[in-house]
Structures are given as C-alpha cells and as structure tokens.
Design a protein around this motif. Structure first.
Motif, PDB file in Angstrom:
ATOM      1  N   PHE A 510     -14.186 -49.594 -88.246  1.00  0.00           N
ATOM      2  CA  PHE A 510     -14.844 -50.613 -89.061  1.00  0.00           C
ATOM      3  C   PHE A 510     -16.265 -50.903 -88.575  1.00  0.00           C
ATOM      4  O   PHE A 510     -17.216 -50.901 -89.375  1.00  0.00           O
ATOM      5  CB  PHE A 510     -14.006 -51.897 -89.051  1.00  0.00           C
ATOM      6  CG  PHE A 510     -14.626 -53.045 -89.800  1.00  0.00           C
ATOM      7  CD1 PHE A 510     -14.596 -53.079 -91.186  1.00  0.00           C
ATOM      8  CD2 PHE A 510     -15.248 -54.094 -89.126  1.00  0.00           C
ATOM      9  CE1 PHE A 510     -15.168 -54.131 -91.888  1.00  0.00           C
ATOM     10  CE2 PHE A 510     -15.817 -55.143 -89.812  1.00  0.00           C
ATOM     11  CZ  PHE A 510     -15.781 -55.171 -91.195  1.00  0.00           C
ATOM     12  N   GLU A 511     -16.433 -51.188 -87.291  1.00  0.00           N
ATOM     13  CA  GLU A 511     -17.738 -51.574 -86.760  1.00  0.00           C
ATOM     14  C   GLU A 511     -18.769 -50.467 -86.961  1.00  0.00           C
ATOM     15  O   GLU A 511     -19.919 -50.728 -87.344  1.00  0.00           O
ATOM     16  CB  GLU A 511     -17.630 -51.932 -85.269  1.00  0.00           C
ATOM     17  CG  GLU A 511     -16.811 -53.180 -84.978  1.00  0.00           C
ATOM     18  CD  GLU A 511     -17.406 -54.431 -85.605  1.00  0.00           C
ATOM     19  OE1 GLU A 511     -18.641 -54.478 -85.791  1.00  0.00           O
ATOM     20  OE2 GLU A 511     -16.638 -55.363 -85.916  1.00  0.00           O
ATOM     21  N   LYS A 512     -18.378 -49.237 -86.732  1.00  0.00           N
ATOM     22  CA  LYS A 512     -19.300 -48.110 -86.896  1.00  0.00           C
ATOM     23  C   LYS A 512     -19.682 -47.947 -88.363  1.00  0.00           C
ATOM     24  O   LYS A 512     -20.856 -47.712 -88.689  1.00  0.00           O
ATOM     25  CB  LYS A 512     -18.656 -46.829 -86.365  1.00  0.00           C
ATOM     26  CG  LYS A 512     -19.601 -45.632 -86.335  1.00  0.00           C
ATOM     27  CD  LYS A 512     -18.919 -44.426 -85.707  1.00  0.00           C
ATOM     28  CE  LYS A 512     -19.867 -43.217 -85.670  1.00  0.00           C
ATOM     29  NZ  LYS A 512     -19.203 -42.017 -85.068  1.00  0.00           N
ATOM     30  N   PHE A 513     -18.706 -48.098 -89.239  1.00  0.00           N
ATOM     31  CA  PHE A 513     -18.961 -47.994 -90.679  1.00  0.00           C
ATOM     32  C   PHE A 513     -19.972 -49.053 -91.126  1.00  0.00           C
ATOM     33  O   PHE A 513     -20.941 -48.751 -91.834  1.00  0.00           O
ATOM     34  CB  PHE A 513     -17.646 -48.163 -91.456  1.00  0.00           C
ATOM     35  CG  PHE A 513     -17.825 -48.295 -92.942  1.00  0.00           C
ATOM     36  CD1 PHE A 513     -17.972 -47.169 -93.747  1.00  0.00           C
ATOM     37  CD2 PHE A 513     -17.867 -49.548 -93.545  1.00  0.00           C
ATOM     38  CE1 PHE A 513     -18.139 -47.292 -95.128  1.00  0.00           C
ATOM     39  CE2 PHE A 513     -18.041 -49.676 -94.922  1.00  0.00           C
ATOM     40  CZ  PHE A 513     -18.176 -48.541 -95.705  1.00  0.00           C
ATOM     41  N   ILE A 514     -19.746 -50.297 -90.708  1.00  0.00           N
ATOM     42  CA  ILE A 514     -20.633 -51.397 -91.092  1.00  0.00           C
ATOM     43  C   ILE A 514     -22.054 -51.138 -90.598  1.00  0.00           C
ATOM     44  O   ILE A 514     -23.036 -51.324 -91.323  1.00  0.00           O
ATOM     45  CB  ILE A 514     -20.106 -52.739 -90.543  1.00  0.00           C
ATOM     46  CG1 ILE A 514     -18.796 -53.130 -91.235  1.00  0.00           C
ATOM     47  CG2 ILE A 514     -21.147 -53.843 -90.697  1.00  0.00           C
ATOM     48  CD1 ILE A 514     -18.921 -53.432 -92.707  1.00  0.00           C
ATOM     49  N   SER A 515     -22.178 -50.680 -89.365  1.00  0.00           N
ATOM     50  CA  SER A 515     -23.502 -50.430 -88.790  1.00  0.00           C
ATOM     51  C   SER A 515     -24.231 -49.313 -89.525  1.00  0.00           C
ATOM     52  O   SER A 515     -25.419 -49.445 -89.872  1.00  0.00           O
ATOM     53  CB  SER A 515     -23.357 -50.074 -87.310  1.00  0.00           C
ATOM     54  OG  SER A 515     -24.617 -49.769 -86.742  1.00  0.00           O
ATOM     55  N   LEU A 516     -23.551 -48.224 -89.798  1.00  0.00           N
ATOM     56  CA  LEU A 516     -24.183 -47.082 -90.471  1.00  0.00           C
ATOM     57  C   LEU A 516     -24.565 -47.433 -91.912  1.00  0.00           C
ATOM     58  O   LEU A 516     -25.654 -47.076 -92.377  1.00  0.00           O
ATOM     59  CB  LEU A 516     -23.236 -45.882 -90.449  1.00  0.00           C
ATOM     60  CG  LEU A 516     -23.043 -45.222 -89.070  1.00  0.00           C
ATOM     61  CD1 LEU A 516     -21.881 -44.240 -89.103  1.00  0.00           C
ATOM     62  CD2 LEU A 516     -24.322 -44.510 -88.641  1.00  0.00           C
ATOM     63  N   ARG A 517     -23.689 -48.137 -92.601  1.00  0.00           N
ATOM     64  CA  ARG A 517     -23.998 -48.497 -93.989  1.00  0.00           C
ATOM     65  C   ARG A 517     -25.147 -49.494 -94.031  1.00  0.00           C
ATOM     66  O   ARG A 517     -26.037 -49.416 -94.883  1.00  0.00           O
ATOM     67  CB  ARG A 517     -22.755 -49.092 -94.662  1.00  0.00           C
ATOM     68  CG  ARG A 517     -22.915 -49.225 -96.176  1.00  0.00           C
ATOM     69  CD  ARG A 517     -21.648 -49.712 -96.836  1.00  0.00           C
ATOM     70  NE  ARG A 517     -21.758 -49.686 -98.288  1.00  0.00           N
ATOM     71  CZ  ARG A 517     -21.309 -50.646 -99.085  1.00  0.00           C
ATOM     72  NH1 ARG A 517     -20.693 -51.709 -98.574  1.00  0.00           N
ATOM     73  NH2 ARG A 517     -21.444 -50.548-100.399  1.00  0.00           N
TER      74      ARG A 517
END
Length: 557
Positions: A510-517
């Motif tokens: 989740f955290e990586k997804f939020i950061s990349l998006r």
C-alpha cells in the motif's frame, strides 16, 4: 471610537406607527414579504397584554438621498413613499412583528386577509379570532388605537357595567394602557455602510432559518415578471446542465453582478434589480453555459469536480465581454495557466470576491488585447496530496479529480471509458469512486481509516466493476484481469497508475503504491503549473478540510 449602535428603550407602539405613517420607517428590499397568519398575530398581541418581552427591533438609519431606491413597500398599507425626515429607518429585524402589530391594531386588510377580525374579549381578557359571531364582548383590536372608537366602547361599557354589576370597562382601559405604555426596544445602527448592514442582517436568525446572501438577492430582485430562483431552477432542469450536475445559485448572482457592475461584491449583488436582471438574464445564462462547456476542457466533467465555483462567473465574463461563442486561440494557454495555478495555489481560499474582481479585470484586459499572463505561485508536496482524503471538501482533491478526468479513465477489465457525468442511461455504467486497496483490509495493509481513504487510493470506475472487485486484494483482481486483458497496464495508466505502481499493487504494498502514484500526479501538477519541486519539509495549508457526504457511496466501507 465613533459610535455605531444606539439602544433606545423609550419608544412605544404609537411612536413606531407614527414612524411608519410618516414614511420614515421602511423595509429594505432584501427583506422577505409579509407572511404571518392571524393566529400568530393573536399570540403576539397576548404576549404584549401579559407584558411579556417580544424582542428588540433592529433599525438601520440611512440617508434618504442615497437609499431612495432601496425600499420595499408593502402593498395594501398605503404608507407614504417619501419620508418626512431626511433619512430612512430600515427595519433589519422585526419587520414581521411590526407589520403584524400594525395591521391588527389599525384593522387593515392585507393579501386578502381582513385583520380587523382580530378581537380583544374583555370578559376573558384575551385576544382571539371569534369563532361565533354571537359570542359577546369581542371588541375589534383596532379600536384600542382609534380615539373615537375607543371612546365609543367606553360609553357602551359604562351602562353595561352598571346594569350587570361587572367591571369590563376597567379591563378595556387597562388593555389600552398596557398597549400605550408597552416599551419597544430599538437597536439603531448608525453610520454603517451596506456591507456592514448585510453582515448584520445575515447574522440575525429569522424564524429559525438563517438567510443566505442568495436569499437576500432573490428577495430584492423579485417581481411579478422575474423570479430568480425560478429562473435558476429552469436553467438547472435542462438535460445538458443536469448531466453536468447543475450550477450553484451564487454563480448566477455573481455573474449578473459582474456583467452589470464589473464587480461581484456582496454590495453589488444586492444592488441588482428586477429590471436589470430581466435585461441581462438571457445573455448571462447563455454565457454561463459557454463557461460550463469550456471548463470541460480542464477535466471538469461534473460540477462537483470544480475546484472553485468562482471559476464559472469569471469565465462567463470572458464570453460576455468578448461577445464570442469561443475562446480565442491566443487566450487559451493564458486561461489554462490561470485555471491550474489558481486551483493548486488555492487562489480563492480567502477574499474570494475581491480576487474575482481582479480576475475579471484581467479577463477584460484579454478581451481588449492586453494579453498578459495571470498565474499564481504553487507550493505543494507529495505529503500534501497524500493527506487529502476523498471524503473531504478540498480544492486540491478537485484539481486532482480534474486531472484524472483528463486522462479518460478506463475500466481495468475491458478498457471501456468511464463516463464521469450523468449522461449514462444504465446505472451500471455510471461512475463510482473505488478504493483501489479495499477499506475492509486496511489493517492488513498496515494503515488506518485516514490512510486508506487517501485521495491517492481512489480510482474512477463504473459501478459494475466496483461491485465485481468488492473487497478483493489488488493482487487477486489485477492478476485475474491481466490474464484476460493484455492492455491492462495501459488502462491502469489512465488512472495515474504507472507500471511501477502496478507492480507494487501486485505485492499488495500500500505505502509504495501511494507514493508512486502520488509522484506521478505531482509531476503532472508541476507540468500544468510550471512550479519547481518543494522541500518535503514544507506543508501547505489545504483548505476546506471538512468532511461531507459524498454523492457516491464508498462501496467498500
């Protein structure tokens, strides 16, 4: 300090009535019409008879010369149009009470209602509307303040009391004395301009309902030939406008004021007249439609996507001034830069009407070949975008939604474009906001309700796909769609989900997804507003962080 408010406690009803009949006391045209029923007036009269308080009356003293056209006359009372003195006493609060007492104690007929039927029963000691004509001792209330009629009643009861051993004559005398001596509390404002007065009026609670500026403008512009609220309702009922989600009332009052006065301050909105609105309505409403069509080019597919409703009055002003049906090619980039920098700088977060005037002046310059840019400094970080929740009213959120709309988002499974307005005939094809990482699994993703509700965890898909995905892990439903659809990465990219963010979602990270998006969206904001990256330690003030009920339910909750 110059005195602006005076409290007067030595007035009585006769003094108030004298002010009305001399034309000195007036109703400002933004006041609502007279609506009290006789039963409510009876209750008011009994309160005075029992010597209960009936509240203060708020009066605004203003120059006769400056505000001659600011009065609202009550038809049927036949009060003088011109004041005996050199100034008006406008009733800001208490119009209903003053008018009610006047029609009852003067025996007037208003709006086809005969108020002379309100009586004082000297035997019961109450004001009432007689149910039976044969009931004795009902004396019309207006006879209290009519010298001749009051005397005739006295004569009648001198003999009646002698013959029946009663004391009704004294009850009548006491009633007249109470009404003659009853103290009226007047709060008088002096040396105040219209802006201050309107602010006071809006703060006064009228019958449990606080009036908005639009209520005041609607009342002040109403005539048998023009009803602003009715005009707006008709405008919003047109299919194309309904698909857009309608237009706020204030957009119309601000647009009319801009087109008539080149300024949309509260004072200018309240200066609108029925005649001026009739003259400008068709042109203004047509310009508003052109502005709606134009903001669609910025991704405003639906009215709730508008970062600021103030954009519509300013843009319609361009069409009004240019008398054109389209924006000139040389102005397109200038207006686009204004739109995006005004959005992500939160330009209208304060002093919105003053800034609207400045923007309108710039628009006027464009129309007159002064092609100068108008942009605003943007300071925004990944942290700022991440902490915007989908349930919050936020200009930043709406700006990002517009960017999402511009990418023509597609359903992941079949690549069909998601229509973001209300033009879908089938409900299953309508847009819904979907948690990409399901709300119900938030703890398994290492986050909480605030985190899972981040704007960056939402995608715009159809209700059909939303229900199908439901509470599945991203890895589960994305693998399923990838097996069916070789173009899934392309479709995900229409939602600002890059290949790297896609890989993070397959890992349920989740955290990586939020950061990349978030970084991808931030890059687009930077390209739209031409601002450089900001130090992550900086935190912007995100306005309107107020929770509200979204028009689309958050299915996964």
């Amino acid at each position: 300090m110059e005195k602006k408010i005076d409290i007067i406690n030595n007035w009585n009803l006769k003094r108030v009535f004298d002010e009305l009949e001399n034309g000195n006391m007036k109703i400002p045209k933004f006041q609502r019409g007279y609506v009290w029923e006789r039963t409510k007036i009876v209750h008011l009269l009994n309160s005075i008879y029992k010597q209960y308080p009936i509240g203060s009356f708020f009066i605004w003293t203003a120059s006769k010369d400056e505000y001659t056209n600011f009065t609202r006359d009550i038809e049927g009372l036949n009060l003088p149009a011109t004041p005996y003195s050199n100034e008006y006493s406008f009733i800001l609060d208490g119009q209903q009470r003053i008018t009610s007492l006047y029609v009852a104690l003067k025996g007037k007929t208003l709006n086809n209602t005969d108020y002379s039927t309100i009586c004082f029963n000297v035997e019961k000691g109450v004001f009432q509307i007689p149910r039976l004509k044969t009931e004795k001792h009902n004396i019309p209330a207006y006879k209290l303040f009519d010298t001749a009629e009051y005397g005739n009643v006295l004569k009648d009861y001198v003999m009646y009391d002698l013959e029946n051993n009663t004391n009704l004559l004294q009850v009548w005398r006491d009633c007249e004395q109470i009404f003659s001596d009853y103290p009226i509390s007047i709060i008088k404002t002096m040396k105040m301009d219209l802006e201050e007065v309107v602010d006071i009026f809006e703060r006064i609670n009228q019958g449990g309902k606080r009036l908005s500026l639009f209520d005041l403008v609607h009342a002040s512009t109403w005539s048998p030939e023009f009803d602003l609220r009715e005009k707006i309702n008709k405008f919003n009922s047109e299919d194309a406008v309904k698909n857009f989600g309608g237009v706020e009332n204030e957009v119309f009052t601000q647009s009319l004021a801009l087109n008539i006065f080149d300024d949309a301050t509260n004072q200018n909105q309240l200066k609108l007249t029925s005649e001026a609105c009739i003259q400008k309505w068709n042109t203004t409403s047509d310009c508003i439609k052109k502005a709606i069509d134009y903001v669609r080019s910025f991704g405003v597919s639906f009215s709730s996507f508008l970062p600021y409703h103030s954009f519509i009055p300013v843009l319609q002003y361009y069409f009004y001034k240019s008398q054109s049906s389209s924006v000139q090619a040389k102005h397109k980039q200038l207006i686009e830069d204004w739109f995006w920098t005004a959005t992500f700088s939160q330009h209208y977060s304060s002093s919105s009407l003053s800034k609207m005037k400045e923007d309108a002046e710039w628009i006027n310059g464009l129309v007159n070949n002064i092609d100068e840019p108008r942009t605003f400094k943007v300071l925004i970080t990944l942290k700022d975008i991440t902490r915007v929740r989908m349930q919050n009213k936020s200009v930043i959120k709406n700006g990002v939604m517009c960017l999402m709309s511009l990418r023509s988002p597609k359903d992941f499974d079949n690549g069909n474009v998601v229509h973001l307005d209300r033009s879908n005939l089938s409900k299953s094809n309508s847009k819904e906001n979907h948690h990409f990482f399901p709300y119900s699994l938030r703890e398994e993703f290492g986050t909480d309700a605030n985190g899972i509700n981040s704007l960056l965890n939402f995608v715009l898909i159809t209700s059909r796909l939303n229900r199908e995905i439901s509470n599945k892990y991203p890895s589960e439903y994305l693998n399923e769609y990838a097996n069916q659809n070789p173009s899934i990465k392309e479709y995900l990219n229409s939602h600002f989900i890059s290949e790297e963010a896609y890989e993070a979602s397959l890992e349920n990270n989740f955290e990586k997804f939020i950061s990349l998006r978030g970084k991808q969206i931030l890059e687009v904001i930077q390209s739209k507003t031409q601002f450089n990256s900001v130090d992550e330690s900086y935190t912007a003030i995100i306005e309107d962080e107020e929770e509200f009920e979204d028009e689309i339910d958050l299915i996964n909750e």
